[in-house]
Scaffold this motif. Structure first.
Motif, PDB file in Angstrom:
ATOM      1  N   CYS A 101       0.832  -1.211   0.000  1.00  0.00           N
ATOM      2  CA  CYS A 101       0.000   0.000   0.000  1.00  0.00           C
ATOM      3  C   CYS A 101       0.864   1.257   0.000  1.00  0.00           C
ATOM      4  O   CYS A 101       0.535   2.251  -0.661  1.00  0.00           O
ATOM      5  CB  CYS A 101      -0.945  -0.010   1.202  1.00  0.00           C
ATOM      6  SG  CYS A 101      -2.270  -1.239   1.078  1.00  0.00           S
ATOM      7  N   VAL A 102       1.970   1.230   0.726  1.00  0.00           N
ATOM      8  CA  VAL A 102       2.897   2.364   0.739  1.00  0.00           C
ATOM      9  C   VAL A 102       3.432   2.608  -0.670  1.00  0.00           C
ATOM     10  O   VAL A 102       3.477   3.750  -1.158  1.00  0.00           O
ATOM     11  CB  VAL A 102       4.060   2.112   1.716  1.00  0.00           C
ATOM     12  CG1 VAL A 102       5.172   3.149   1.518  1.00  0.00           C
ATOM     13  CG2 VAL A 102       3.560   2.153   3.162  1.00  0.00           C
ATOM     14  N   ALA A 103       3.840   1.547  -1.344  1.00  0.00           N
ATOM     15  CA  ALA A 103       4.376   1.678  -2.700  1.00  0.00           C
ATOM     16  C   ALA A 103       3.322   2.219  -3.658  1.00  0.00           C
ATOM     17  O   ALA A 103       3.596   3.117  -4.468  1.00  0.00           O
ATOM     18  CB  ALA A 103       4.902   0.332  -3.188  1.00  0.00           C
ATOM     19  N   ILE A 104       2.118   1.678  -3.580  1.00  0.00           N
ATOM     20  CA  ILE A 104       1.039   2.133  -4.460  1.00  0.00           C
ATOM     21  C   ILE A 104       0.727   3.601  -4.205  1.00  0.00           C
ATOM     22  O   ILE A 104       0.532   4.387  -5.141  1.00  0.00           O
ATOM     23  CB  ILE A 104      -0.217   1.261  -4.249  1.00  0.00           C
ATOM     24  CG1 ILE A 104       0.030  -0.155  -4.762  1.00  0.00           C
ATOM     25  CG2 ILE A 104      -1.430   1.881  -4.947  1.00  0.00           C
ATOM     26  CD1 ILE A 104      -1.061  -1.141  -4.396  1.00  0.00           C
ATOM     27  N   GLU A 105       0.679   3.993  -2.936  1.00  0.00           N
ATOM     28  CA  GLU A 105       0.415   5.398  -2.595  1.00  0.00           C
ATOM     29  C   GLU A 105       1.456   6.324  -3.203  1.00  0.00           C
ATOM     30  O   GLU A 105       1.124   7.351  -3.818  1.00  0.00           O
ATOM     31  CB  GLU A 105       0.392   5.574  -1.077  1.00  0.00           C
ATOM     32  CG  GLU A 105       0.200   7.025  -0.649  1.00  0.00           C
ATOM     33  CD  GLU A 105       0.582   7.276   0.805  1.00  0.00           C
ATOM     34  OE1 GLU A 105       0.978   8.423   1.107  1.00  0.00           O
ATOM     35  OE2 GLU A 105       0.494   6.345   1.626  1.00  0.00           O
TER      36      GLU A 105
ATOM     37  N   SER B 229       1.256   6.515  -7.010  1.00  0.00           N
ATOM     38  CA  SER B 229       0.038   7.233  -7.403  1.00  0.00           C
ATOM     39  C   SER B 229       0.121   8.713  -7.089  1.00  0.00           C
ATOM     40  O   SER B 229      -0.605   9.510  -7.681  1.00  0.00           O
ATOM     41  CB  SER B 229      -1.179   6.624  -6.689  1.00  0.00           C
ATOM     42  OG  SER B 229      -1.331   5.261  -7.003  1.00  0.00           O
ATOM     43  N   ARG B 230       0.986   9.103  -6.178  1.00  0.00           N
ATOM     44  CA  ARG B 230       1.153  10.510  -5.829  1.00  0.00           C
ATOM     45  C   ARG B 230       1.705  11.307  -7.012  1.00  0.00           C
ATOM     46  O   ARG B 230       1.505  12.526  -7.094  1.00  0.00           O
ATOM     47  CB  ARG B 230       2.080  10.639  -4.617  1.00  0.00           C
ATOM     48  CG  ARG B 230       2.033  11.991  -3.916  1.00  0.00           C
ATOM     49  CD  ARG B 230       2.909  11.981  -2.671  1.00  0.00           C
ATOM     50  NE  ARG B 230       4.297  11.700  -3.012  1.00  0.00           N
ATOM     51  CZ  ARG B 230       5.174  12.594  -3.428  1.00  0.00           C
ATOM     52  NH1 ARG B 230       4.803  13.860  -3.567  1.00  0.00           N
ATOM     53  NH2 ARG B 230       6.412  12.259  -3.708  1.00  0.00           N
ATOM     54  N   VAL B 231       2.383  10.624  -7.945  1.00  0.00           N
ATOM     55  CA  VAL B 231       2.878  11.311  -9.136  1.00  0.00           C
ATOM     56  C   VAL B 231       2.137  10.887 -10.394  1.00  0.00           C
ATOM     57  O   VAL B 231       2.055  11.661 -11.355  1.00  0.00           O
ATOM     58  CB  VAL B 231       4.397  11.111  -9.332  1.00  0.00           C
ATOM     59  CG1 VAL B 231       5.168  11.689  -8.156  1.00  0.00           C
ATOM     60  CG2 VAL B 231       4.749   9.659  -9.523  1.00  0.00           C
ATOM     61  N   ASP B 232       1.570   9.671 -10.402  1.00  0.00           N
ATOM     62  CA  ASP B 232       0.851   9.209 -11.599  1.00  0.00           C
ATOM     63  C   ASP B 232      -0.043   8.024 -11.250  1.00  0.00           C
ATOM     64  O   ASP B 232       0.437   6.937 -10.933  1.00  0.00           O
ATOM     65  CB  ASP B 232       1.835   8.805 -12.704  1.00  0.00           C
ATOM     66  CG  ASP B 232       1.137   8.423 -13.995  1.00  0.00           C
ATOM     67  OD1 ASP B 232       0.006   8.897 -14.221  1.00  0.00           O
ATOM     68  OD2 ASP B 232       1.705   7.645 -14.773  1.00  0.00           O
ATOM     69  N   GLN B 233      -1.349   8.243 -11.350  1.00  0.00           N
ATOM     70  CA  GLN B 233      -2.289   7.168 -11.046  1.00  0.00           C
ATOM     71  C   GLN B 233      -2.206   6.022 -12.047  1.00  0.00           C
ATOM     72  O   GLN B 233      -2.474   4.871 -11.697  1.00  0.00           O
ATOM     73  CB  GLN B 233      -3.719   7.709 -11.010  1.00  0.00           C
ATOM     74  CG  GLN B 233      -4.072   8.497  -9.769  1.00  0.00           C
ATOM     75  CD  GLN B 233      -5.523   8.907  -9.785  1.00  0.00           C
ATOM     76  OE1 GLN B 233      -6.418   8.101 -10.008  1.00  0.00           O
ATOM     77  NE2 GLN B 233      -5.773  10.190  -9.567  1.00  0.00           N
TER      78      GLN B 233
ATOM     79  N   VAL C  23      -4.266   4.158  -3.775  1.00  0.00           N
ATOM     80  CA  VAL C  23      -4.160   4.993  -4.981  1.00  0.00           C
ATOM     81  C   VAL C  23      -4.825   6.345  -4.719  1.00  0.00           C
ATOM     82  O   VAL C  23      -4.264   7.412  -5.016  1.00  0.00           O
ATOM     83  CB  VAL C  23      -4.836   4.314  -6.192  1.00  0.00           C
ATOM     84  CG1 VAL C  23      -4.838   5.256  -7.403  1.00  0.00           C
ATOM     85  CG2 VAL C  23      -4.139   3.010  -6.544  1.00  0.00           C
ATOM     86  N   ALA C  24      -6.026   6.304  -4.135  1.00  0.00           N
ATOM     87  CA  ALA C  24      -6.762   7.534  -3.844  1.00  0.00           C
ATOM     88  C   ALA C  24      -6.010   8.406  -2.843  1.00  0.00           C
ATOM     89  O   ALA C  24      -5.990   9.640  -2.968  1.00  0.00           O
ATOM     90  CB  ALA C  24      -8.148   7.186  -3.308  1.00  0.00           C
ATOM     91  N   LEU C  25      -5.398   7.773  -1.859  1.00  0.00           N
ATOM     92  CA  LEU C  25      -4.624   8.521  -0.870  1.00  0.00           C
ATOM     93  C   LEU C  25      -3.476   9.270  -1.528  1.00  0.00           C
ATOM     94  O   LEU C  25      -3.217  10.444  -1.217  1.00  0.00           O
ATOM     95  CB  LEU C  25      -4.097   7.567   0.199  1.00  0.00           C
ATOM     96  CG  LEU C  25      -3.154   8.145   1.256  1.00  0.00           C
ATOM     97  CD1 LEU C  25      -3.823   9.290   2.014  1.00  0.00           C
ATOM     98  CD2 LEU C  25      -2.711   7.041   2.220  1.00  0.00           C
ATOM     99  N   GLY C  26      -2.772   8.612  -2.446  1.00  0.00           N
ATOM    100  CA  GLY C  26      -1.703   9.292  -3.170  1.00  0.00           C
ATOM    101  C   GLY C  26      -2.226  10.490  -3.942  1.00  0.00           C
ATOM    102  O   GLY C  26      -1.583  11.549  -3.996  1.00  0.00           O
ATOM    103  N   CYS C  27      -3.405  10.338  -4.527  1.00  0.00           N
ATOM    104  CA  CYS C  27      -4.036  11.427  -5.272  1.00  0.00           C
ATOM    105  C   CYS C  27      -4.358  12.605  -4.356  1.00  0.00           C
ATOM    106  O   CYS C  27      -4.074  13.764  -4.688  1.00  0.00           O
ATOM    107  CB  CYS C  27      -5.305  10.905  -5.942  1.00  0.00           C
ATOM    108  SG  CYS C  27      -6.324  12.168  -6.736  1.00  0.00           S
ATOM    109  N   ILE C  28      -4.941  12.317  -3.205  1.00  0.00           N
ATOM    110  CA  ILE C  28      -5.302  13.383  -2.261  1.00  0.00           C
ATOM    111  C   ILE C  28      -4.061  14.136  -1.796  1.00  0.00           C
ATOM    112  O   ILE C  28      -4.040  15.372  -1.753  1.00  0.00           O
ATOM    113  CB  ILE C  28      -6.045  12.800  -1.042  1.00  0.00           C
ATOM    114  CG1 ILE C  28      -7.378  12.162  -1.470  1.00  0.00           C
ATOM    115  CG2 ILE C  28      -6.302  13.882   0.004  1.00  0.00           C
ATOM    116  CD1 ILE C  28      -8.030  11.310  -0.392  1.00  0.00           C
ATOM    117  N   LYS C  29      -3.015  13.394  -1.446  1.00  0.00           N
ATOM    118  CA  LYS C  29      -1.790  14.048  -0.978  1.00  0.00           C
ATOM    119  C   LYS C  29      -1.161  14.905  -2.074  1.00  0.00           C
ATOM    120  O   LYS C  29      -0.625  15.985  -1.802  1.00  0.00           O
ATOM    121  CB  LYS C  29      -0.797  13.005  -0.483  1.00  0.00           C
ATOM    122  CG  LYS C  29      -1.179  12.375   0.862  1.00  0.00           C
ATOM    123  CD  LYS C  29      -0.079  11.484   1.388  1.00  0.00           C
ATOM    124  CE  LYS C  29      -0.404  10.941   2.770  1.00  0.00           C
ATOM    125  NZ  LYS C  29       0.674  10.076   3.308  1.00  0.00           N
TER     126      LYS C  29
END
Length: 388
Positions: free
Chosen positions: A70-74, A77-81, A252-258
């Motif tokens: 989950c950490v890796a996915i976040e 996704s923080r730079v590209d979903q 993924v959504a968390l990375g987007c929000i951040k």
């Protein structure tokens, strides 16, 4: 129960963030514009060990925990979903079903290359007339001698038609149960099998750098040994697979929000109107404050669910936590992209700014791996309500 990440998790986060900033962030806009699936970067993600985080060492994995994934996915996704969902689907929908339900021979045949990121696998569940109603599957697999003959179609399947896709697991009707309901099983179909066609990729609203195809099967024959798990247990298998996937989608959504929070804070501190930064205006500052609340809440829900998975919590408890995390985080992500776009004003409507891509990419988060409506249904059922 503490959901704080360990020092090892935080150290791992830093390494993934460095990778994402160096290998993905500078090129994400171009991939999006050209609808390009960057196979070379997938291979680099494999070299970093991201696809093997939860796989046993015997298949080349790290034998790590779900939280690390989950950490890796976040962070990706923080730079590209698009790349975030590529990782999420490759592990959650590609590797995990084979790892969880496969025979020793199936694992040895497919997992080493999948774990190494040399190859990708897809998960063929959704059909044109059975999305949320996955039990209405119409694809059929008939056992003829020592072969399964598969006929039907699937749609919206991630990692299913790339140049490095090696296999797709497919849910299909293999008979009828005693109660008259369809018997659903899972069949492994290798890429290149005659009768299996990955049709032209979709022209999507977002996730332009993710590989997504409709699939068709016409008298597609595979060995009887390609049955994944027990015959007739396919429905339960994919439900369990989706539980894990919902937490990963929440990441993924968390990375987007951040990302929305970080972009908004920076822009609001630099952009000036009437002689002062727009972040000095309460109307803007309060919206960005809401983004911080969303990020904190989504983080707690995501990693609570991941922690429950890692400690082997009762299925009912984990399913409820997964549905709650997925529902909140994905809806918050859509709201976060809307807020960030508003903060950027007219520039938020221009493709030269990443916030525009995040805005387009976010909507599917409320739909994939169980719509928001399905999550509410699952949560209500978990509360004991008689939901149909």
């Amino acid at each position: 129960m503490s959901f704080e990440l360990s020092p090892e998790h935080n150290e791992f986060r830093a390494s993934v963030r460095d990778f994402a900033q160096a290998e993905i962030a500078p090129y994400a806009a171009e991939w999006d514009r050209k609808h390009h699936f960057p196979v070379d970067v997938v291979h680099k993600m494999g070299e970093l060990g991201l696809f093997g985080l939860t796989a046993p060492e015997e298949y080349g994995g790290a034998d790590g925990d779900f939280t690390s994934l989950c950490v890796a996915i976040e962070e990706i996704s923080r730079v590209d979903q698009s790349m975030g969902i590529t990782l999420e689907a490759a592990v959650g929908l590609g590797i995990n079903p084979i790892l969880t339900y496969g025979t020793d021979a199936q694992k040895q045949a497919w997992l080493p290359d999948l774990v190494a990121g040399k190859r990708l696998a897809g998960f063929g569940l959704t059909e044109p007339e059975s999305g949320s109603d996955a039990g209405a599957t119409k694809t059929r697999a008939v056992l003829e001698g020592d072969e399964w003959v598969v006929n039907g179609s699937k749609q919206f399947i991630t990692n299913s038609g790339s140049s490095i896709t090696s296999v797709v697991t497919v849910t299909a009707r293999t008979g009828e149960r005693a109660d008259g309901k369809p018997e659903i099983s899972t069949i492994i179909v290798p890429s290149g099998t005659p009768g299996f066609v990955a049709e032209a990729p979709y022209d999507k609203l977002g996730w332009h750098a993710s590989d997504t195809h409709p699939l068709s099967f016409t008298d597609c024959r595979v060995p009887s040994a390609n049955l994944l798990g027990e015959r007739g247990k396919g429905f339960g298998q994919f439900l369990a697979t989706l539980d894990d996937g919902r937490v990963a989608i929440s990441a993924v959504a968390l990375g987007c929000i951040k990302a929305c929070l970080e972009m908004s804070v920076q822009y609001a501190g630099e952009r000036k109107t009437f002689g002062v930064p727009i972040g000095a205006k309460q109307g803007v500052a309060f919206q960005i404050a809401d983004l911080q609340v969303m990020a904190h809440a989504a983080e707690m829900l995501t990693y609570k669910a991941a922690a429950l998975k890692d400690k082997g919590a009762p299925i009912k408890e984990f399913k409820q936590a997964a549905a709650v995390a997925k529902l909140y985080s994905t809806e918050a992500a859509v709201t976060a992209t809307r807020i960030a776009t508003q903060v950027f004003g007219g520039y938020g409507f221009m493709e030269e700014y990443p916030v525009t891509r995040f805005y387009r990419d976010a909507k599917i988060l409320e739909i994939g791996e169980g719509t928001s409506e399905v999550q509410r249904m699952l949560i209500a059922r978990g509360l004991g309500l008689p939901v149909e």
